[in-house]
Design an enzyme around this catalytic site. Structure first.
Site, PDB file in Angstrom:
ATOM      1  N   HIS A   1     -28.354   2.835 -24.390  1.00  0.00           N
ATOM      2  CA  HIS A   1     -27.717   3.842 -25.526  1.00  0.00           C
ATOM      3  C   HIS A   1     -27.667   5.189 -25.080  1.00  0.00           C
ATOM      4  O   HIS A   1     -27.535   6.167 -25.714  1.00  0.00           O
ATOM      5  CB  HIS A   1     -28.521   3.762 -26.837  1.00  0.00           C
ATOM      6  CG  HIS A   1     -27.648   4.370 -28.034  1.00  0.00           C
ATOM      7  ND1 HIS A   1     -26.342   3.866 -28.105  1.00  0.00           N
ATOM      8  CD2 HIS A   1     -27.979   5.166 -29.166  1.00  0.00           C
ATOM      9  CE1 HIS A   1     -25.794   4.309 -29.189  1.00  0.00           C
ATOM     10  NE2 HIS A   1     -26.759   5.284 -29.998  1.00  0.00           N
TER      11      HIS A   1
ATOM     12  N   HIS B   1     -30.641   2.877 -37.993  1.00  0.00           N
ATOM     13  CA  HIS B   1     -31.393   3.794 -37.101  1.00  0.00           C
ATOM     14  C   HIS B   1     -32.722   3.810 -37.343  1.00  0.00           C
ATOM     15  O   HIS B   1     -33.263   3.682 -38.248  1.00  0.00           O
ATOM     16  CB  HIS B   1     -30.828   5.242 -37.039  1.00  0.00           C
ATOM     17  CG  HIS B   1     -29.306   5.305 -36.653  1.00  0.00           C
ATOM     18  ND1 HIS B   1     -28.423   5.026 -37.726  1.00  0.00           N
ATOM     19  CD2 HIS B   1     -28.897   5.540 -35.720  1.00  0.00           C
ATOM     20  CE1 HIS B   1     -27.292   5.297 -37.106  1.00  0.00           C
ATOM     21  NE2 HIS B   1     -27.456   5.707 -35.692  1.00  0.00           N
TER      22      HIS B   1
ATOM     23  N   HIS C   1     -26.944  10.843 -25.639  1.00  0.00           N
ATOM     24  CA  HIS C   1     -26.226  10.383 -26.900  1.00  0.00           C
ATOM     25  C   HIS C   1     -24.929  11.438 -26.842  1.00  0.00           C
ATOM     26  O   HIS C   1     -24.813  12.048 -28.052  1.00  0.00           O
ATOM     27  CB  HIS C   1     -27.093  10.649 -28.053  1.00  0.00           C
ATOM     28  CG  HIS C   1     -26.627   9.807 -29.213  1.00  0.00           C
ATOM     29  ND1 HIS C   1     -25.532  10.324 -30.224  1.00  0.00           N
ATOM     30  CD2 HIS C   1     -26.976   8.561 -29.774  1.00  0.00           C
ATOM     31  CE1 HIS C   1     -25.199   9.185 -31.136  1.00  0.00           C
ATOM     32  NE2 HIS C   1     -26.056   8.223 -30.857  1.00  0.00           N
TER      33      HIS C   1
ATOM     34  N   ASP D   1     -30.699   2.114 -33.558  1.00  0.00           N
ATOM     35  CA  ASP D   1     -30.201   2.995 -32.812  1.00  0.00           C
ATOM     36  C   ASP D   1     -31.330   4.335 -32.385  1.00  0.00           C
ATOM     37  O   ASP D   1     -31.701   4.518 -33.529  1.00  0.00           O
ATOM     38  CB  ASP D   1     -28.900   3.452 -32.933  1.00  0.00           C
ATOM     39  CG  ASP D   1     -27.668   2.406 -32.620  1.00  0.00           C
ATOM     40  OD1 ASP D   1     -28.070   1.417 -32.632  1.00  0.00           O
ATOM     41  OD2 ASP D   1     -26.726   2.892 -32.530  1.00  0.00           O
ATOM     42  N   ASP D   2     -31.055   4.994 -31.365  1.00  0.00           N
ATOM     43  CA  ASP D   2     -31.716   6.251 -31.030  1.00  0.00           C
ATOM     44  C   ASP D   2     -32.899   6.309 -30.913  1.00  0.00           C
ATOM     45  O   ASP D   2     -33.707   7.698 -30.474  1.00  0.00           O
ATOM     46  CB  ASP D   2     -31.132   7.303 -32.296  1.00  0.00           C
ATOM     47  CG  ASP D   2     -29.743   7.295 -32.165  1.00  0.00           C
ATOM     48  OD1 ASP D   2     -28.907   6.568 -31.418  1.00  0.00           O
ATOM     49  OD2 ASP D   2     -29.362   8.044 -33.228  1.00  0.00           O
TER      50      ASP D   2
END
Length: 458
Positions: free
Chosen positions: A244, A355, A248, A194-195
């Site tokens: 995503h 991540h 965030h 993620d991210d």
């Protein structure tokens, strides 16, 4: 966590783009992410057999994998910043992706700030784009649920008391039949990150390529417009790309228009860079309820969350806590070892949260968690989230998707007509995988650290 604590943690993260909105309630103690050894429309999976014989614990690597990976004990918030790995290939406009029926790559993306929302801030709703995206909700049943106060159980006890009826994952781990929360096959790990795209994503990509693995990358729009070439590398190498959000933020705390803006701008950033529109999304912090779920489905994106057993065991590696100094690399890896032990007790596969935004999280993946999984006994299959759920690669993007039943028709309360194998567990389930009675809580290995970071809400 109080706002002051959030600001303090973000200041610790310093120069790295701290899009994570770190909060004490620790990504809700649930984990789900996916990695695949599949490439192309009909990818094959890869299994790894261990010469070691430990069924409950993976072997701790004694020698770092790769010359740039520090010893596990040195992976902390204060570690020296390593050099970044440059983009290794340049794909020109018109290059053909591995996905059958997908359009060729568009003209290389050039960021113009005036054309986009301010990075890492909640996307505004007063734009022509958002007005157009709101039309996608027409004809769908979007539940009339008020936004939560801040996406946390403590911050909104009234909403928390109604968590089951509103399908709020954050407070109780409630999922719906349309959610992907696991890989259906036992001992299959859906690997994802993620991210990103992050400064260190290329190092991860090189490692995945060297092991013939592909992953699902849940990317943030604010990062995509910063590092579009990295996203192109991920996509052209056969990795799955999914949404995503733009900034965030916990989605349940946003208005319907803001949720549409957050999903829409992230989706647009991917489309502008790659020429394709993902059909999978992951809510930041796993924060989703029936309203957010319905909006996502109406916009053509199926929610993906990490596995949660509902008994205190979670599949979040807590790697994202290392850059903030909440846990150490050693503690995060211990959490991952407990995850692997718990995975042996599930009747399904699982999805883990990791991540690729920070040097520490990439070092942990390359040097420790991925090698441990590849040498684990019993044998694990590492696969992408889409592929492990039997979703054809073509269906992962709107432009190549020819299946009118995927993404699923808008559903918020457990649709019995949803095809099997999605990883969803029904309308009121609190688990992301069936399990036996003796599963051990992952949280116990870092309980004292969690307590220092704030109250756990699961």
């Amino acid at each position: 966590m109080q706002l002051q604590a959030v600001v303090a943690l973000l200041s610790v993260l310093g120069a790295v783009n701290a899009t994570h909105d770190i909060r004490a309630h620790a990504k809700r103690q649930n984990a789900g992410v996916a990695v695949s050894s599949s490439v192309g429309a009909s990818p094959a999976t890869t299994s790894f057999t261990s010469s070691a014989a430990s069924s409950s614990n993976s072997p701790v690597p004694t020698t770092p994998v790769g010359t740039t990976i520090p010893p596990l004990g040195n992976i902390t918030s204060g570690m020296a910043t390593p050099s970044t790995v440059p983009v290794t290939a340049t794909y020109s406009a018109g290059a053909t992706p591995l996905i059958s029926g997908a359009p060729v790559l568009p003209t290389p993306f050039v960021f113009q700030a005036a054309d986009w929302p301010i990075q890492d801030q909640i996307a505004p709703t007063n734009s022509v784009e958002v007005t157009q995206w709101m039309q996608e909700l027409n004809g769908f049943n979007i539940p009339d649920l008020d936004p939560t106060a801040d996406g946390t159980c403590v911050g909104d006890p009234a909403a928390a008391a109604q968590a089951a009826s509103r399908g709020w994952w954050t407070c109780g781990g409630y999922t719906r039949a349309t959610d992907i929360t696991a890989c259906p096959d036992k001992m299959t790990w859906g690997v994802s990150f993620d991210d990103g795209p992050g400064f260190y994503s290329m190092e991860l990509l090189n490692y995945l390529g060297s092991k013939n693995l592909t992953s699902t990358f849940f990317v943030i729009g604010s990062r995509v417009v910063e590092r579009p070439q990295v996203l192109v590398e991920e996509y052209m190498a056969g990795h799955e790309i999914a949404v995503h959000t733009w900034s965030h933020r916990p989605l349940t705390m946003l208005t319907t228009e803001q949720v549409v803006a957050e999903l829409g701008w992230s989706r647009k950033s991917i489309k502008d860079v790659l020429g394709v529109t993902p059909t999978l999304m992951r809510p930041p912090f796993g924060d989703i309820d029936d309203r957010v779920r319905a909006i996502s489905l109406a916009m053509g994106m199926v929610p993906v969350i990490w596995t949660s057993t509902g008994t205190g065991a979670t599949f979040d590696t807590n790697d994202w806590k290392v850059p903030g100094g909440i846990v150490t690399g050693t503690q995060s890896f211990a959490t991952f070892e407990a995850i692997l032990g718990n995975a042996t007790m599930l009747n399904t596969g699982f999805v883990v949260l990791e991540h690729d935004l920070y040097a520490q999280t990439v070092d942990l993946a390359i040097g420790y968690t991925l090698p441990a999984a590849m040498s684990f006994t019993p044998t694990l299959t590492l696969d992408s989230i889409g592929h492990c759920n039997g979703i054809p690669t073509t269906n992962l993007y709107r432009e190549s998707n020819k299946n009118t039943s995927f993404p699923y028709a808008n559903s918020t309360s457990g649709d019995s007509s949803v095809p099997s194998g999605t990883g969803g567990q029904g309308s009121t389930t609190k688990t992301g995988g069936a399990l036996s009675n003796n599963i051990m809580p992952v949280s116990m290995v870092v309980a004292s650290i969690f307590a220092a970071g704030g109250s756990l809400l699961m």
